[in-house]
Scaffold this active site. Sequence first.
Site, PDB file in Angstrom:
ATOM      1  N   ARG A  38       0.831  -1.207   0.000  1.00  0.00           N
ATOM      2  CA  ARG A  38       0.000   0.000   0.000  1.00  0.00           C
ATOM      3  C   ARG A  38       0.872   1.266   0.000  1.00  0.00           C
ATOM      4  NH1 ARG A  38      -4.296   2.799   3.588  1.00  0.00           N
ATOM      5  NH2 ARG A  38      -5.798   3.285   1.959  1.00  0.00           N
ATOM      6  N   HIS A  42       0.563   4.114  -2.812  1.00  0.00           N
ATOM      7  CA  HIS A  42       0.193   5.496  -2.474  1.00  0.00           C
ATOM      8  C   HIS A  42       1.318   6.475  -2.802  1.00  0.00           C
ATOM      9  CE1 HIS A  42      -3.629   5.144   0.183  1.00  0.00           C
ATOM     10  NE2 HIS A  42      -3.626   4.257  -0.785  1.00  0.00           N
ATOM     11  N   HIS A 169      -6.151  -6.184  -3.440  1.00  0.00           N
ATOM     12  CA  HIS A 169      -6.919  -6.304  -2.198  1.00  0.00           C
ATOM     13  C   HIS A 169      -7.057  -7.751  -1.737  1.00  0.00           C
ATOM     14  CE1 HIS A 169      -8.778  -2.025  -2.468  1.00  0.00           C
ATOM     15  NE2 HIS A 169      -7.537  -2.041  -2.011  1.00  0.00           N
ATOM     16  N   TRP A 185     -10.306  -8.851   2.969  1.00  0.00           N
ATOM     17  CA  TRP A 185     -11.125  -9.185   1.808  1.00  0.00           C
ATOM     18  C   TRP A 185     -11.212 -10.704   1.625  1.00  0.00           C
ATOM     19  CZ3 TRP A 185      -7.918  -4.928   1.998  1.00  0.00           C
ATOM     20  CH2 TRP A 185      -8.451  -3.695   1.599  1.00  0.00           C
TER      21      TRP A 185
HETATM   22 FE1  FMI Z   1      -6.262  -0.445  -1.537  1.00  0.00          FE
HETATM   23  N1  FMI Z   1      -7.225   0.006   0.192  1.00  0.00           N
HETATM   24  N2  FMI Z   1      -7.515   0.838  -2.553  1.00  0.00           N
HETATM   25  N3  FMI Z   1      -5.189  -0.723  -3.213  1.00  0.00           N
HETATM   26  N4  FMI Z   1      -4.963  -1.541  -0.491  1.00  0.00           N
HETATM   27  C1  FMI Z   1      -6.914  -0.471   1.441  1.00  0.00           C
HETATM   28  C2  FMI Z   1      -5.920  -1.377   1.755  1.00  0.00           C
HETATM   29  C3  FMI Z   1      -5.055  -1.902   0.860  1.00  0.00           C
HETATM   30  C4  FMI Z   1      -8.531   1.549  -2.009  1.00  0.00           C
HETATM   31  C5  FMI Z   1      -8.906   1.544  -0.719  1.00  0.00           C
HETATM   32  C6  FMI Z   1      -8.291   0.850   0.307  1.00  0.00           C
HETATM   33  C7  FMI Z   1      -5.402  -0.118  -4.443  1.00  0.00           C
HETATM   34  C8  FMI Z   1      -6.467   0.681  -4.758  1.00  0.00           C
HETATM   35  C9  FMI Z   1      -7.408   1.148  -3.883  1.00  0.00           C
HETATM   36  C10 FMI Z   1      -3.921  -2.276  -1.012  1.00  0.00           C
HETATM   37  C11 FMI Z   1      -3.464  -2.195  -2.325  1.00  0.00           C
HETATM   38  C12 FMI Z   1      -4.020  -1.412  -3.309  1.00  0.00           C
HETATM   39  C13 FMI Z   1      -7.804   0.095   2.397  1.00  0.00           C
HETATM   40  C14 FMI Z   1      -7.777  -0.156   3.890  1.00  0.00           C
HETATM   41  C15 FMI Z   1      -8.665   0.919   1.708  1.00  0.00           C
HETATM   42  C16 FMI Z   1      -9.808   1.739   2.272  1.00  0.00           C
HETATM   43  C17 FMI Z   1      -6.772   0.761   4.565  1.00  0.00           C
HETATM   44  C18 FMI Z   1      -6.725   0.558   6.059  1.00  0.00           C
HETATM   45  O1  FMI Z   1      -5.648   0.246   6.564  1.00  0.00           O
HETATM   46  O2  FMI Z   1      -7.773   0.721   6.701  1.00  0.00           O
HETATM   47  C19 FMI Z   1      -9.234   2.394  -3.073  1.00  0.00           C
HETATM   48  C20 FMI Z   1     -10.678   1.946  -3.301  1.00  0.00           C
HETATM   49  C21 FMI Z   1      -9.253   3.830  -2.710  1.00  0.00           C
HETATM   50  C22 FMI Z   1      -7.929   4.375  -2.368  1.00  0.00           C
HETATM   51  C23 FMI Z   1      -8.424   2.090  -4.263  1.00  0.00           C
HETATM   52  O3  FMI Z   1      -8.614   2.561  -5.435  1.00  0.00           O
HETATM   53  C24 FMI Z   1      -4.314  -0.418  -5.332  1.00  0.00           C
HETATM   54  C25 FMI Z   1      -4.173   0.100  -6.759  1.00  0.00           C
HETATM   55  C26 FMI Z   1      -3.448  -1.219  -4.623  1.00  0.00           C
HETATM   56  C27 FMI Z   1      -2.083  -1.785  -5.045  1.00  0.00           C
HETATM   57  C28 FMI Z   1      -1.956  -2.270  -6.357  1.00  0.00           C
HETATM   58  C29 FMI Z   1      -3.374  -3.129  -0.003  1.00  0.00           C
HETATM   59  C30 FMI Z   1      -2.246  -4.143  -0.195  1.00  0.00           C
HETATM   60  C31 FMI Z   1      -4.082  -2.886   1.166  1.00  0.00           C
HETATM   61  C32 FMI Z   1      -3.892  -3.568   2.527  1.00  0.00           C
HETATM   62  C33 FMI Z   1      -3.092  -2.683   3.451  1.00  0.00           C
HETATM   63  C34 FMI Z   1      -2.911  -3.242   4.833  1.00  0.00           C
HETATM   64  O4  FMI Z   1      -2.489  -2.476   5.698  1.00  0.00           O
HETATM   65  O5  FMI Z   1      -3.175  -4.424   5.066  1.00  0.00           O
END
Ligand code: FMI
Length: 333
Positions: A38, A42, A169, A185
């Site tokens: 993430r 970002h 995700h 997820w």
């Molecule tokens: Fe995602 N993400 N993501 N994500 N993401 C996470 C966790 C998370 C969104 C929203 C969102 C991509 C795209 C998008 C990734 C990888 C990727 C969370 C939970 C949210 C709300 C955060 C938390 O800690 O509460 C969207 C919908 C809006 C920003 C979106 O378009 C993309 C492109 C990727 C990489 C290719 C991963 C690995 C996580 C898990 C993070 C963790 O701490 O476990």
Amino acid sequence: MSTSKSQKGDFDAVRADIKALLKQPEYDDGSAGPVLVRLAWHSSGTYDINTDTGGSNGAGMRYEYEGGDPANAGLQHARVFLEPVKAVHPWITYSDLWTLAGAVAIEEAGGPKIKWQGGRTDYVDDTKILKHKIAGRLPDATQGADHLRKVFYRMGFNDQEIVALSGAHTLGRCHADRSGFEGPWVNNPTRFSNQYFKLLSTLEWKPKTLPSGVKQFVYYDEDTETELMMLPTDMSLLADPKFAVWVRKYGADKELFFEHFADVFSRLMELGIQRDANGNITNTDNQLGGYISAPKKANEPGLKKNAGDEGLPVAEADGLEQRNAKYQARAKL
Ligand code: FMI
């Protein structure tokens, strides 16, 4: 973690030390991998193809303006995980370290091999991120397909690529104290697979309002007694006919997903980066500043209070001031 320092440019040594820190039994589901992925995303997803601003050069999240963007809540955990690696390999830039860590985390979770090239430089001050208003550029998970298209098209991606990227995700989870959403997820959130697409397209997801008022979608898995979740944006991939085609394709064909994901993720890491024929980065930040690896930042996650300054927050990038002044002076020559 190795104790010897590596030679500048020895990215394999850095890779090895990133691998060594992925296992974190006390953290989340036992791995630092998902939050590192993430962080990498970002740090790159701020790119705007129309103005050619933002992207993975700079590591702007070290500065409060970008690091404090609510979309980046929780990513200080990822940055702090990487500090010991930065300490052993101080020559590497944060922008290279963060993107490389994302690639290594995906590979180590059983995902595809991600093409990655180094050479990014770190901003020495926050001028660019302020001037180009980098905060607020990342997508918002409460919204729908139109919003996803608007934000990801701005980065230069198409519908198929938006869906492929969302497949990440399959890793990690939501945290109520970061995004407001809660839960993983999939059942095995430290393993990279196409499970996210399988579950999204086959299970019956029910809306749920969390005590905080945040709305998400859930499925209770009887076998593992785990509540799985989907974001409103995840559900919009299924509701939109053009996105849904790819959700189903990737759910049915893991190889196809891996191939497309590896391609689009490595391009995500290159957003905002210009290279010459030899792969050397030619962004003007690099020409003026060279391969600038920013000094070490605070070890503590988030902001710390400084007793002497009326409780004003201290940014993670504190301590860069002298270096900034030198850079500014050189840039004016
Ligand atoms: Fe995602 N993400 N993501 N994500 N993401 C996470 C966790 C998370 C969104 C929203 C969102 C991509 C795209 C998008 C990734 C990888 C990727 C969370 C939970 C949210 C709300 C955060 C938390 O800690 O509460 C969207 C919908 C809006 C920003 C979106 O378009 C993309 C492109 C990727 C990489 C290719 C991963 C690995 C996580 C898990 C993070 C963790 O701490 O476990």
